[in-house]
Structure formats: structure tokens, C-alpha cells
Design an enzyme around this catalytic site. Structure first.
Site, PDB file in Angstrom:
ATOM      1  N   CYS A 115      -8.669  -2.567   5.455  1.00  0.00           N
ATOM      2  CA  CYS A 115      -8.957  -1.644   6.564  1.00  0.00           C
ATOM      3  C   CYS A 115      -8.085  -0.392   6.397  1.00  0.00           C
ATOM      4  CB  CYS A 115      -8.687  -2.310   7.911  1.00  0.00           C
ATOM      5  SG  CYS A 115      -9.713  -3.760   8.197  1.00  0.00           S
ATOM      6  N   SER A 190      -8.298 -13.709  15.520  1.00  0.00           N
ATOM      7  CA  SER A 190      -8.862 -12.366  15.363  1.00  0.00           C
ATOM      8  C   SER A 190      -9.390 -12.184  13.945  1.00  0.00           C
ATOM      9  CB  SER A 190      -7.767 -11.345  15.658  1.00  0.00           C
ATOM     10  OG  SER A 190      -8.255 -10.038  15.509  1.00  0.00           O
ATOM     11  N   ASN A 289      -2.089   2.491  16.250  1.00  0.00           N
ATOM     12  CA  ASN A 289      -0.693   2.672  15.868  1.00  0.00           C
ATOM     13  C   ASN A 289      -0.646   3.488  14.592  1.00  0.00           C
ATOM     14  OD1 ASN A 289       1.470   1.388  17.359  1.00  0.00           O
ATOM     15  ND2 ASN A 289       0.342  -0.513  17.039  1.00  0.00           N
ATOM     16  N   CYS A 332       2.163  -2.833  13.400  1.00  0.00           N
ATOM     17  CA  CYS A 332       2.328  -4.181  12.891  1.00  0.00           C
ATOM     18  C   CYS A 332       2.356  -4.099  11.368  1.00  0.00           C
ATOM     19  CB  CYS A 332       1.147  -5.054  13.277  1.00  0.00           C
ATOM     20  SG  CYS A 332       0.507  -4.706  14.895  1.00  0.00           S
TER      21      CYS A 332
HETATM   22  N1  SAH Z   1      -7.544  -9.634   9.980  1.00  0.00           N
HETATM   23  C1  SAH Z   1      -7.669  -9.881  11.379  1.00  0.00           C
HETATM   24  C2  SAH Z   1      -6.355 -10.098  12.104  1.00  0.00           C
HETATM   25  C3  SAH Z   1      -5.206  -9.177  11.771  1.00  0.00           C
HETATM   26  S1  SAH Z   1      -5.285  -7.525  12.314  1.00  0.00           S
HETATM   27  C4  SAH Z   1      -8.489  -8.796  12.043  1.00  0.00           C
HETATM   28  O1  SAH Z   1      -8.880  -7.864  11.362  1.00  0.00           O
HETATM   29  O2  SAH Z   1      -8.803  -8.911  13.213  1.00  0.00           O
HETATM   30  C5  SAH Z   1      -5.101  -7.602  14.063  1.00  0.00           C
HETATM   31  C6  SAH Z   1      -5.711  -6.434  14.800  1.00  0.00           C
HETATM   32  O3  SAH Z   1      -4.911  -5.246  14.655  1.00  0.00           O
HETATM   33  C7  SAH Z   1      -7.090  -6.062  14.319  1.00  0.00           C
HETATM   34  O4  SAH Z   1      -7.919  -5.746  15.392  1.00  0.00           O
HETATM   35  C8  SAH Z   1      -6.810  -4.833  13.485  1.00  0.00           C
HETATM   36  O5  SAH Z   1      -7.964  -4.072  13.274  1.00  0.00           O
HETATM   37  C9  SAH Z   1      -5.750  -4.178  14.329  1.00  0.00           C
HETATM   38  N2  SAH Z   1      -4.954  -3.145  13.649  1.00  0.00           N
HETATM   39  C10 SAH Z   1      -4.515  -3.119  12.382  1.00  0.00           C
HETATM   40  N3  SAH Z   1      -3.802  -2.007  12.136  1.00  0.00           N
HETATM   41  C11 SAH Z   1      -3.785  -1.311  13.297  1.00  0.00           C
HETATM   42  C12 SAH Z   1      -3.221  -0.078  13.675  1.00  0.00           C
HETATM   43  N4  SAH Z   1      -2.540   0.669  12.825  1.00  0.00           N
HETATM   44  N5  SAH Z   1      -3.398   0.311  14.954  1.00  0.00           N
HETATM   45  C13 SAH Z   1      -4.094  -0.441  15.838  1.00  0.00           C
HETATM   46  N6  SAH Z   1      -4.654  -1.607  15.536  1.00  0.00           N
HETATM   47  C14 SAH Z   1      -4.515  -2.041  14.264  1.00  0.00           C
END
Ligand code: SAH
Length: 344
Positions: A115, A190, A289, A332
Site C-alpha cells: 500500500c 483487518s 498518518n 504505525c
Molecule cells: N494489512 C491489514 C492490517 C494492517 S494495516 C490491512 O490492510 O488492513 C492497518 C490499517 O492501517 C489499514 O486500514 C491500513 O490501510 C491503515 N494504514 C496504513 N498506513 C496508514 C497511514 N499512514 N495512515 C493511516 N492509515 C494507515
């Protein structure tokens, strides 16, 4: 090597039977490993010394070493950096809510999903965590804080459905009545949307909440944010979410991180509203974030509230996620990134 903490009680019976032990020993061992969160076989004083030695030789217990911990002065959120037995590091976070303590666990060291806004994607996936390593994050945090954990979110580094068997094991073990006994209703998994695995998960008949990271209702837009969308389209993903609800009766949550100028316009809200209208679900709006290696900027509060109001017109219940531990922030996964960058 088998991680003995990942085994169900029936499997422990087999392990112990092979060592010539009676079945009731499996209950004792399970209770030590899970309810009592034992870090070593030495603690298991109702097992014979010979058995403890045999177990230690065949199934060594590995523990997590806390190499760093950031504590929020505002709300006592604690962000831990744990070292695994093989030297890899992972992050786990403990948050305090009015309803109890919640722990956000990692399910993999690194992540393969790529992502574009996420810090965990940067170094790629290193390896899957065992169910025992996931459990140990919760157990270690309970031991370090001296406080009970009531809720678990599988939202740390990693894609739980890309580590399906271990993630399901984790859920069954942490909710086991003879273990920590955390209610499945208090567990959220998630996913970025691995569609076939969502259908599989529905068949497991777990009472957990499924959260789907959507971030865009438009398929082309989603592809730019999340490479997984190239494999599974938004309509396919929503069909899987509907199947999950039908099979389990559990309302699905959608996560939608708002990035300024990327996915936060009125048009984006309308597309999301039309996509989810009539489906009993929940939308979590999360101001993105900023990750220092990425260009995304978070949407302002006004824009976020506006987005929420637009969704409401479609009868969709959206909440703006309260942010925890903002003084120890950085997105995170950034504590882990900093660790690798410093060459520790
Ligand atoms: N792989 C799983 C779980 C880990 S990520 C998933 O994709 O759901 C947990 C959540 O944090 C997900 O919704 C992801 O898209 C989000 N996330 C990751 N980086 C982020 C960021 N920089 N700001 C906000 N949300 C974020």
C-alpha cells in the site's frame, strides 16, 4: 521447528502422548503456556523435571524482548518494539479505552501488500509470524503493564489473511476458555482485501469483527493506493464483505484513511455512499498518518467532518477515529523503520 504456543490442546495431547505422558498433562501445559503466560518451562512446577527438560529440548520457548517502548503522556498509549528470537523486530501497541485495554498486534514481520501510504510496506515482507508469536505480543504486554487486555486488533504490521492459518489459530487460541479467554467479539481482524480468504474466513464461523481497508470506492483510484486492488476489484470485495455478513451475522467495518486531495472530495464521499448504501456496516474515517518516505498529507478536520456528513445522507454510520498517543506518533510501523534505518 514447531512453536508449541501455536498448538491447540488436542495437539498438545499428541505431543505429550509421544513423550509417554497422560492426556491431563496437556491441560496443565496449555494453562501454563496461555492462562499463566509462562516464559520458561522452569515455571511449570507441577510437571516433572524430566518432562520439562524433554519439552525444553524439543520445543524451546522463545520470548519477545522489548527493545524500545514509547509511552504517551496524554493517554498512556504504549508502543512497543519487540525483538523476535531470530532478531527481526515487530511493533505492538497498547491503547487504553473506557471499555478496557486494547492491543494492536503485528501478524507478519514486514508486509508484501505494498500500500502506497503505509510504512510497513517499505521493506517488503520478511516472514510470517507464528500464532505463538502473535499471542506472545499480548501476553508480554499484560506482563509488562500488569494490566489485563480485553480487546485485540490485528492491525499492526502485516496482512493477516496473507498468513491465514496462523491468524486463525491465534484467534482460536486467544479466545480459548482455558487460555486468556478474550471474547471473539472483542477481536478485530483487518485486511486489505484478499477476497478468496474473506470467503474462507466466513466459513470459520468466528464471532470476530472483520475490518476491510477500503480507502477508495472507485476501483481505478483504489488501484493507485493499494496494489491488491489490481487482483481483486471493489465490487468483488464488497460481494465478499456481504457474504461475510450473511454467513456470520457480524457487521463489517470499513476503514477509510483520508488523504488530502487523494480520496477526500465530495465525489469520493458520494461514490462511497453509493457503494455501501443499504449494507449494514460501519465506516471508520481515519485522518491519514503522514509517513516520511511518502507524499500523503492528512485531510483537515473540516474536510473529514464534511465527508462524514455526506456519508450520513446515504444512511451510513461513519465515525472519525479518535487518535491515541499522538505525542508518540509517527505512523504505525515507523518505530520499526527507525530501528532498521539506524542499523541496530
Ligand atoms: N494489512 C491489514 C492490517 C494492517 S494495516 C490491512 O490492510 O488492513 C492497518 C490499517 O492501517 C489499514 O486500514 C491500513 O490501510 C491503515 N494504514 C496504513 N498506513 C496508514 C497511514 N499512514 N495512515 C493511516 N492509515 C494507515
Amino acid at each position: 521447528m514447531t512453536d508449541i504456543r501455536s498448538l491447540y490442546p488436542e495437539e498438545l495431547k499428541t505431543v505429550l502422548a509421544e513423550m509417554g505422558e497422560k492426556p491431563f498433562r496437556a491441560d496443565q501445559l496449555f494453562s501454563w503456556l496461555h492462562a499463566k503466560k509462562a516464559a520458561s518451562y522452569d515455571e511449570m512446577t507441577n510437571l516433572s523435571l524430566t518432562l520439562r527438560q524433554k519439552l525444553a529440548e524439543k520445543y524451546p520457548l522463545s520470548n519477545l524482548e522489548a527493545v524500545d517502548c514509547l509511552i504517551s503522556k496524554l493517554d498512556d498509549t504504549r508502543k512497543y518494539l519487540f525483538r523476535l528470537a531470530d532478531g527481526n523486530v515487530i511493533e505492538s501497541v497498547r491503547m487504553k479505552y473506557s471499555y478496557g485495554n486494547s492491543v494492536c498486534i503485528s501478524t507478519q514481520a514486514g508486509c508484501a501488500m505494498g500500500c502506497t501510504f503505509c510504512a510497513s510496506a517499505i521493506g517488503g515482507k520478511i516472514r510470517d509470524l507464528t500464532a505463538g508469536e502473535m499471542l506472545r505480543q499480548v501476553y508480554t504486554i499484560e506482563k509488562l503493564t500488569g494490566e489485563r487486555v480485553s480487546n485485540v486488533v490485528m492491525m499492526g504490521t502485516g496482512e493477516p489473511l496473507d498468513n491465514y492459518d496462523n491468524s486463525v489459530r491465534f484467534i482460536r487460541l486467544i479466545s480459548h476458555e482455558k487460555g486468556l479467554n478474550i471474547s471473539q467479539r472483542n477481536i478485530t481482524l483487518s485486511t486489505c482485501g484478499l477476497v478468496p480468504r474473506i470467503y474462507d474466513l466466513a466459513k470459520e464461523k468466528l464471532a470476530i469483527t472483520l475490518a476491510i481497508s477500503l480507502h477508495a470506492a472507485d476501483n481505478e483510484k483504489r488501484k493507485k493506493l493499494m496494489p491488491v486492488a489490481k487482483s481483486f476489484s471493489v465490487p468483488e470485495l464488497i460481494a465478499a464483505a456481504k457474504d461475510y455478513f450473511k454467513e456470520t451475522g457480524r457487521r463489517v467495518s470499513f476503514e477509510y484513511s483520508l488523504a488530502k486531495g487523494e480520496n477526500d472530495s465530495d465525489e469520493d464521499a458520494r461514490a462511497l455512499g453509493e457503494l455501501l448504501a443499504g449494507f449494514p456496516c460501519h465506516v471508520n474515517l481515519i485522518p491519514i498518518n503522514p509517513v516520511k518516505e511518502r507524499h500523503f498529507v492528512r485531510s483537515g478536520h473540516e474536510q473529514t467532518v464534511n465527508f462524514q456528513n455526506k456519508l450520513e445522507k446515504y444512511g451510513i454510520n461513519g465515525t472519525i477515529r479518535r487518535e491515541m498517543g499522538i505525542d508518540i506518533d509517527g505512523a504505525c510501523g515507523q518505530l520499526r523503520r527507525a530501528f532498521y534505518e539506524s542499523g541496530s
